[in-house]
Design a protein around this motif. Structure first.
Motif, PDB file in Angstrom:
ATOM      1  N   HIS A 249       3.108   5.984 -15.054  1.00  0.00           N
ATOM      2  CA  HIS A 249       1.878   5.750 -15.411  1.00  0.00           C
ATOM      3  C   HIS A 249       1.730   4.604 -16.278  1.00  0.00           C
ATOM      4  O   HIS A 249       0.567   4.134 -15.938  1.00  0.00           O
ATOM      5  N   LEU A 250       2.774   4.297 -16.790  1.00  0.00           N
ATOM      6  CA  LEU A 250       2.621   3.057 -17.727  1.00  0.00           C
ATOM      7  C   LEU A 250       3.114   1.888 -16.661  1.00  0.00           C
ATOM      8  O   LEU A 250       3.053   0.454 -17.246  1.00  0.00           O
ATOM      9  N   PHE A 251       3.387   1.863 -15.614  1.00  0.00           N
ATOM     10  CA  PHE A 251       3.883   0.633 -14.750  1.00  0.00           C
ATOM     11  C   PHE A 251       2.587  -0.065 -14.448  1.00  0.00           C
ATOM     12  O   PHE A 251       1.599   0.575 -13.841  1.00  0.00           O
ATOM     13  N   ARG A 252       2.782  -1.220 -14.838  1.00  0.00           N
ATOM     14  CA  ARG A 252       1.563  -2.229 -14.825  1.00  0.00           C
ATOM     15  C   ARG A 252       1.633  -3.489 -13.700  1.00  0.00           C
ATOM     16  O   ARG A 252       0.961  -4.322 -13.604  1.00  0.00           O
ATOM     17  N   ALA A 253       2.813  -3.227 -12.974  1.00  0.00           N
ATOM     18  CA  ALA A 253       3.171  -4.314 -12.044  1.00  0.00           C
ATOM     19  C   ALA A 253       3.254  -5.653 -12.756  1.00  0.00           C
ATOM     20  O   ALA A 253       2.524  -6.747 -12.192  1.00  0.00           O
TER      21      ALA A 253
ATOM     22  N   CYS B 237       4.004   9.678  -7.494  1.00  0.00           N
ATOM     23  CA  CYS B 237       4.752  10.199  -8.834  1.00  0.00           C
ATOM     24  C   CYS B 237       3.964  10.435  -9.949  1.00  0.00           C
ATOM     25  O   CYS B 237       4.232  11.251 -10.668  1.00  0.00           O
ATOM     26  N   VAL B 238       2.772   9.639 -10.179  1.00  0.00           N
ATOM     27  CA  VAL B 238       2.112   9.653 -11.404  1.00  0.00           C
ATOM     28  C   VAL B 238       1.522  11.174 -11.280  1.00  0.00           C
ATOM     29  O   VAL B 238       1.313  11.777 -12.417  1.00  0.00           O
ATOM     30  N   ALA B 239       1.050  11.535  -9.889  1.00  0.00           N
ATOM     31  CA  ALA B 239       0.364  12.847  -9.904  1.00  0.00           C
ATOM     32  C   ALA B 239       1.457  14.044  -9.851  1.00  0.00           C
ATOM     33  O   ALA B 239       1.174  15.037  -9.908  1.00  0.00           O
ATOM     34  N   GLY B 240       2.801  13.589  -9.994  1.00  0.00           N
ATOM     35  CA  GLY B 240       3.877  14.693  -9.917  1.00  0.00           C
ATOM     36  C   GLY B 240       4.227  15.225  -8.723  1.00  0.00           C
ATOM     37  O   GLY B 240       4.708  16.277  -8.554  1.00  0.00           O
ATOM     38  N   ASP B 241       3.829  14.617  -7.434  1.00  0.00           N
ATOM     39  CA  ASP B 241       4.154  15.004  -6.293  1.00  0.00           C
ATOM     40  C   ASP B 241       5.694  14.830  -6.190  1.00  0.00           C
ATOM     41  O   ASP B 241       6.244  13.647  -6.314  1.00  0.00           O
ATOM     42  N   ARG B 242       6.362  15.878  -5.747  1.00  0.00           N
ATOM     43  CA  ARG B 242       7.663  16.049  -5.751  1.00  0.00           C
ATOM     44  C   ARG B 242       8.172  15.138  -4.490  1.00  0.00           C
ATOM     45  O   ARG B 242       9.387  14.420  -4.598  1.00  0.00           O
ATOM     46  N   LEU B 243       7.637  15.024  -3.571  1.00  0.00           N
ATOM     47  CA  LEU B 243       7.929  14.190  -2.382  1.00  0.00           C
ATOM     48  C   LEU B 243       8.077  12.612  -2.625  1.00  0.00           C
ATOM     49  O   LEU B 243       8.857  12.065  -2.444  1.00  0.00           O
TER      50      LEU B 243
ATOM     51  N   GLU C  64       0.679  -1.137  -0.003  1.00  0.00           N
ATOM     52  CA  GLU C  64       0.109   0.028   0.027  1.00  0.00           C
ATOM     53  C   GLU C  64       0.936   1.302  -0.152  1.00  0.00           C
ATOM     54  O   GLU C  64       0.625   2.291  -0.806  1.00  0.00           O
ATOM     55  N   GLN C  65       1.828   1.109   0.906  1.00  0.00           N
ATOM     56  CA  GLN C  65       3.016   2.369   0.906  1.00  0.00           C
ATOM     57  C   GLN C  65       3.536   2.403  -0.542  1.00  0.00           C
ATOM     58  O   GLN C  65       3.657   3.748  -0.929  1.00  0.00           O
ATOM     59  N   ASP C  66       3.818   1.455  -1.126  1.00  0.00           N
ATOM     60  CA  ASP C  66       4.316   1.611  -2.473  1.00  0.00           C
ATOM     61  C   ASP C  66       3.385   2.297  -3.326  1.00  0.00           C
ATOM     62  O   ASP C  66       3.662   2.884  -4.294  1.00  0.00           O
ATOM     63  N   GLN C  67       2.187   1.836  -3.147  1.00  0.00           N
ATOM     64  CA  GLN C  67       1.097   2.094  -4.436  1.00  0.00           C
ATOM     65  C   GLN C  67       0.876   3.527  -4.050  1.00  0.00           C
ATOM     66  O   GLN C  67       0.862   4.403  -5.167  1.00  0.00           O
ATOM     67  N   GLN C  68       1.189   4.000  -2.720  1.00  0.00           N
ATOM     68  CA  GLN C  68       0.879   5.478  -2.720  1.00  0.00           C
ATOM     69  C   GLN C  68       2.061   6.386  -3.206  1.00  0.00           C
ATOM     70  O   GLN C  68       1.840   7.345  -3.894  1.00  0.00           O
TER      71      GLN C  68
END
Lengths: 188, 204
Positions: A74-78, A25-31, A16-20
């Motif tokens: 965003h293309l990462f599909r696991a 990252c997909v949303a462009g969150d710098r942190l 879940e942590q990695d998913q967040q």
């Protein structure tokens, strides 16, 4: 918990942590981007340096790789682990940096990988030195297959060459390594 | 394939003969693994101990900068040159502000016609080449200064870097006049009056 599936080929679970972090990252969150970068930067820089044998080229490859990773996350599909996905991008990007230096040897039939006798003990420092002295093409194939654990098929796909080429390159890489180690006085 | 056919096929597949692995198969596998292991073990052990490297600190700021700018990948030297351009822009802006505040700058602003008359400075190709060379050279010098300086206790040589930046600023101030289709041109449009005033002060 799985990353949101857009393909039924997703087979790797993502915490879940990695998913967040990925969604950040997909949303462009710098942190989130920094967090992902910090997690993988040293391992990926080591890989870049082992392939390029040049600190500046390794820096440039690392930088370019992560820009590509953030733009394409965003293309990462696991379909593989996140680390494996990142590593494949780093390898491809680094390959672009060294491609001009690589001269593919004329294909030579290597029917079966000859096993080499590496003695009883091999010093990692001398081995690192010998690896860095290999020609770029040999070094890249050796690092990807022997150090990173990719198969010939995977390396051939990533580099856009045939498995015959990767086998030939690996064969020559090992032979040259033996010569180098012998010259360093550490080969039996 | 209809349902009956599928059922028939499935039934037949389930009845396919099963074969046992030959008794000596494992012995062969084990021998092969042992042989391989004894030969490659030293290599495997050494590979696990290969040195690891830390990513240089300067990479993340460059990544962040590019992500913010939404730009294509820019190499380190290009980034320093861009930083120098940014510094020059700030310097020229500050200089303009200073001139506006100075009593001498209270002269009436140039009219459009006058501005057109003065127009863009036309430089020869040779001059342009010299400026571009200066800027590129200064970028490399700046890079060298900011690298670890062993003689100064492994610290970046800030003093030398500032000298180079000053040189870059001077060169860029002149080159701003010749860039026709870049951000520098837009800057020139904004500051053209200011620069004209500055030029008239420096070279009356």
């Amino acid at each position: 918990m799985m990353v949101k599936r857009q393909s039924d080929r997703s087979v790797y679970s993502v915490s879940e942590q990695d998913q967040q972090m990925i969604q950040g990252c997909v949303a462009g969150d710098r942190l989130a981007q920094k967090k992902l970068y910090d997690r993988y930067k040293d391992a990926m820089y080591t890989l870049c340096f082992r392939i390029t044998n040049d600190p500046e080229a390794a820096q440039d490859a690392l930088q370019e790789s992560f820009i590509g990773i953030f733009r394409g996350i965003h293309l990462f599909r696991a379909e593989s682990t996140l680390g494996a996905w990142i590593k494949s991008i780093v390898v491809r990007t680094t390959y672009r940096h060294v491609r001009r230096q690589i001269q593919h040897e004329p294909l030579e039939q290597v029917s079966r990988e000859e096993s080499a006798d590496w003695g009883h003990e091999l010093d990692a420092g001398y081995l690192a030195e010998a690896i860095q002295s290999l020609p770029t093409g040999y070094r890249m194939v050796f690092v990807l297959i022997e150090v990173e654990g990719y198969s010939h098929k995977e390396v051939a796909t990533m580099l856009g060459v045939s498995t015959g080429t990767t086998k030939s390159q690996l064969f020559h890489a090992k032979r040259q390594l033996q010569f180098k180690l012998k010259a360093l006085g550490v080969y039996p | 394939m209809n349902e009956k056919n599928r059922h028939t096929l499935d039934k037949a597949l389930r009845k396919l003969p099963q074969h046992s692995a030959p008794e000596d198969a494992w012995a062969q596998i084990e021998a092969s693994l042992s042989h391989e292991s004894s030969e490659t073990a030293p290599m495997r052990d050494a590979l696990k101990k290969l040195p690891l490297y830390e990513a240089p600190e300067g990479v993340w700021p460059r990544i962040e900068w590019q992500l913010q700018a939404g730009m294509r990948v820019v190499r380190r030297h290009s980034l320093l040159a861009a930083a120098a351009v940014a510094l020059c822009i700030v310097s020229i802006g500050a200089l303009g502000y200073y001139l506006r505040q100075a009593p001498e700058s209270s002269a009436p602003p140039l009219q459009l016609s006058e501005r057109q008359q003065r127009g863009q400075v036309h430089l020869t190709e040779a001059e342009i080449a010299v400026y571009q060379s200066e800027i590129a050279g200064a970028g490399h010098s700046l890079d060298s200064c900011l690298k670890l300086n062993p003689e100064a206790g492994k610290e970046p040589d800030i003093a030398a870097a500032l000298v180079v930046l000053g040189q870059v600023r001077d060169s860029l101030r002149q080159s701003l006049e010749m860039e026709a289709d870049t951000a520098a041109q837009r800057l020139r449009m904004r500051h053209s009056l200011l620069q004209e005033a500055l030029r008239s002060r420096v070279c009356p």
